[in-house]
Enzyme design. Structure first.
Site, short mmCIF file in Angstrom:
data_model
loop_
_atom_site.label_atom_id
_atom_site.label_comp_id
_atom_site.label_asym_id
_atom_site.label_seq_id
_atom_site.Cartn_x
_atom_site.Cartn_y
_atom_site.Cartn_z
N GLN A 126 36.76 4.26 -14.22
CA GLN A 126 37.04 4.86 -15.23
C GLN A 126 38.01 3.60 -15.39
OE1 GLN A 126 38.83 8.63 -17.84
NE2 GLN A 126 40.53 7.80 -16.46
N ASN A 147 56.79 -29.50 -25.55
CA ASN A 147 56.01 -29.45 -24.05
C ASN A 147 55.25 -28.96 -23.65
OD1 ASN A 147 58.31 -29.51 -22.55
ND2 ASN A 147 59.29 -27.58 -22.68
N GLU A 176 49.47 -25.09 -20.41
CA GLU A 176 50.27 -24.40 -19.57
C GLU A 176 50.20 -22.63 -19.35
OE1 GLU A 176 54.21 -25.49 -18.38
OE2 GLU A 176 53.65 -26.58 -19.94
N SER A 223 62.72 -27.47 -26.05
CA SER A 223 63.49 -26.97 -25.27
C SER A 223 64.66 -25.92 -26.01
CB SER A 223 63.65 -28.16 -24.24
OG SER A 223 64.52 -26.74 -23.08
N ASN A 253 29.12 10.72 -18.14
CA ASN A 253 29.25 9.73 -17.06
C ASN A 253 27.87 8.88 -17.42
OD1 ASN A 253 30.74 11.80 -14.99
ND2 ASN A 253 28.87 11.92 -14.39
N SER A 267 42.25 8.68 -20.38
CA SER A 267 41.54 7.54 -20.81
C SER A 267 41.65 6.99 -21.73
CB SER A 267 40.59 7.08 -19.99
OG SER A 267 39.07 7.86 -20.76
N TYR A 318 28.52 8.96 -9.65
CA TYR A 318 29.99 8.58 -10.69
C TYR A 318 31.39 9.54 -9.38
CZ TYR A 318 33.98 8.62 -13.88
OH TYR A 318 34.60 8.88 -15.37
N THR A 339 39.20 -40.28 -9.17
CA THR A 339 38.88 -38.65 -7.79
C THR A 339 40.11 -38.95 -7.78
OG1 THR A 339 37.66 -40.80 -6.07
CG2 THR A 339 36.55 -39.34 -7.92
N HIS A 340 40.48 -37.83 -6.65
CA HIS A 340 41.48 -37.46 -5.73
C HIS A 340 43.16 -37.80 -6.34
CE1 HIS A 340 39.37 -37.47 -2.35
NE2 HIS A 340 38.96 -38.38 -2.49
N LYS A 366 36.60 -0.20 -17.52
CA LYS A 366 37.00 -1.02 -18.34
C LYS A 366 38.48 -1.39 -18.61
CE LYS A 366 36.07 3.40 -20.47
NZ LYS A 366 35.58 3.58 -18.68
N LYS A 414 63.05 -32.27 -25.55
CA LYS A 414 61.40 -31.98 -24.70
C LYS A 414 60.35 -31.61 -26.32
CE LYS A 414 61.05 -30.67 -21.56
NZ LYS A 414 60.63 -30.76 -20.42
N1 ARG Z 1 36.82 8.37 -19.14
C1 ARG Z 1 36.11 9.04 -18.42
C2 ARG Z 1 35.19 7.69 -18.57
O1 ARG Z 1 35.81 6.64 -18.53
C3 ARG Z 1 34.33 9.29 -18.66
C4 ARG Z 1 33.60 9.96 -17.34
C5 ARG Z 1 34.25 11.10 -17.13
N2 ARG Z 1 33.49 11.67 -16.18
C6 ARG Z 1 33.63 12.29 -15.64
N3 ARG Z 1 33.26 13.42 -14.47
N4 ARG Z 1 35.16 13.18 -15.19
O2 ARG Z 1 35.32 7.39 -17.05
#
Ligand code: ARG
Length: 474
Positions: free
Chosen positions: A336, A299, A304, A291, A124, A37, A331, A169-170, A339, A297
């Site tokens: 993972q 725009n 948008e 455009s 974790n 990750s 966990y 409205t509408h 994020k 144009k």
């Molecule tokens: N890269 C992992 C995450 O973002 C870290 C935690 C990993 N923990 C594990 N038991 N494999 O969740």
């Protein structure tokens, strides 16, 4: 043919793998890359180092590691932070994650002292603490961006407190309002967004570190001290909850999705206002695009695109909800994925707020067009009814009388009630007097509605003042 990672250096350096000891076989390279990750969590580097410095200091104080080791870890971590900052150390994207990467550097540089840093913690609790530290840094910036965009809109609302325009409205002309009223409505929504982020921050202000993998630690950690040093209100109550919980990510993704939904609605108004049919707003050339085929144009692409990007944040919220649904405690590696989704929502929202503010600040309003659009469409019909109510007629009768006047106008090809003669008014109700004409002008209609919440200029200014105050406190 499968390629396995080499134990001794090279891509995906197996000596960096924190769990390699359990296995006789080396991880297959593409399988390892799949579960890594670092591409996403690399942005937690400074938070991870901050966490490790506090953790190492606590381990030293508690006598879990020698004081000299704690000091060595601290200065090495500080050095790594500086090197990453200056670019003399680059993040190795073949490492598994940011936690493994930093621990591997410590071990390479400090040997067994580096190997002591992970006592009493798990990735974790580490990752979720890093994540919260990051959010405690970044979400206030997002709140500042909201307050800034809101403030810029309030400047325009103040300037246009008395500029009359049709309210819809509408998407049909409804009653005259002021542009200030319309823009202040947007700001009220942004101010609630600001509150939503603040309230999510309050709930996430608990420190998971010390929760270990799920069951805490048998070592004499000082969780209070760690929480305090990292700037959290308190340690998380329950270790299993602390590593499994991602409510804070859901709440922030939701706050982002709501903010972006608001922006998408404002932008839809802008797109409509920028059309030749409306022409209420003139977007700056520097905030418009052209455009490749149609030479004429201009725009409203920025509006948008912001409207379109709202889809990403809705999607990210769905991603997170789906990720968590039916996930067994505590966990799971699924977590993972949290994020990438939230980072994208926060980035998108911050970027769109800045773009929206830039576009709106550079835009000019065509107040004459807006004023002219208050005639035609019988926006004054409600005010005609209220005129009669003020003279004692039951509202339902007044409504019917005004409706009949509208029908009279339509039959006569007239666009406004004020095109009726006083005799024609009186033929529908004896209560009408000559002052009806003044009462039905757009400015008078707006001025009459000066109740709290109304579009009258002085009321708009009052609301602007209140929102400015709330944004200032944010
Ligand atoms: N890269 C992992 C995450 O973002 C870290 C935690 C990993 N923990 C594990 N038991 N494999 O969740």
């Amino acid at each position: 043919m499968s390629k396995n990672l080499d134990q001794n250096g090279g891509r995906g350096d197996a000596s960096q793998i924190l769990w390699a000891g359990r296995f006789e076989e080396k991880p297959e390279a593409r399988a390892f890359a799949f579960q890594a990750s670092i591409g996403v969590d690399r942005r937690l580097a400074q938070d991870d180092i901050r966490l490790s410095r506090v953790h190492a200091a606590m381990l030293g104080k508690q006598g879990i590691i020698p004081a000299g080791t704690a000091a060595a870890l601290d200065s090495e971590l500080e050095r790594i932070a500086g090197e990453l900052e200056s670019g003399s150390l680059t993040i190795d994207l073949s490492a598994e994650d940011i936690h493994s990467f930093i621990e591997a550097i410590l071990t390479r540089r400090l040997g067994d002292q580096g190997r002591m840093v992970h006592a009493g913690r798990s990735r974790n609790d580490q990752v979720v603490t890093d994540f919260r530290l990051y959010l405690k840094r970044v979400v206030p910036e997002l709140r500042a961006a909201l307050a800034s965009a809101g403030g810029a809109l309030l400047d325009q609302a103040e300037k246009h407190a008395a500029s009359v325009m049709p309210g819809y409205t509408h998407l049909q002309r409804a009653q005259p309002v002021t542009l200030g009223h319309h823009l202040t409505a947007w700001c009220a929504a942004l101010e609630r967004d600001c509150q939503r982020f603040a309230s999510a921050l309050e709930r996430l202000d608990e420190c998971p570190l010390g929760s270990g993998a799920l069951a805490g630690s048998g070592l004499p950690l000082d969780r209070e001290e760690v929480a305090r040093s990292l700037g959290f209100r308190e340690p998380a109550l329950n270790a299993m909850d602390a590593v499994a919980d991602r409510d804070f990510a859901l709440e922030l993704a939701s706050a982002c999705a709501i903010t972006m939904t608001h922006l998408s609605r404002f932008c839809e108004d802008v797109v409509i206002w920028a059309s030749e049919e409306f022409k209420f707003i003139e977007l700056a050339e520097s905030w418009s695009t052209g455009s490749s085929i149609m030479p004429q144009k201009k725009n409203p692409d920025f509006a948008e695109l912001i409207r379109g990007k709202a889809g990403r944040t809705t999607g990210n919220l769905m991603t997170l909800l789906t990720l968590l649904k039916a996930l067994p405690y505590a966990y799971d590696k699924d977590l993972q994925e949290d994020k990438e989704a939230l980072f994208d929502s926060l980035d998108t929202t911050a970027l769109c707020l800045a773009m929206f503010q830039g576009m709106m600040t550079a835009a000019a309003f065509n107040v004459e067009r807006m004023k002219a659009a208050c005639i035609g469409g019988f926006l004054e019909a409600t005010d005609a009814a209220e005129y009669l109510v003020r003279r004692g007629l039951p509202f339902r009768r007044a409504h019917e009388t005004a409706a009949l006047l509208v029908r009279d106008c339509i039959a006569a090809g007239q666009r406004s009630l004020i095109q009726r003669s006083l005799e024609e008014f009186k033929s529908r109700s004896e209560l009408f007097e000559a002052d009806i004409y003044e009462a039905l002008s757009p400015a008078a209609c707006v001025q009459a509605r000066h109740l709290p919440g109304g579009p009258a200029p002085e009321e708009v200014l009052r609301q602007v003042g209140i929102l400015r105050e709330r944004f200032r406190e944010a």
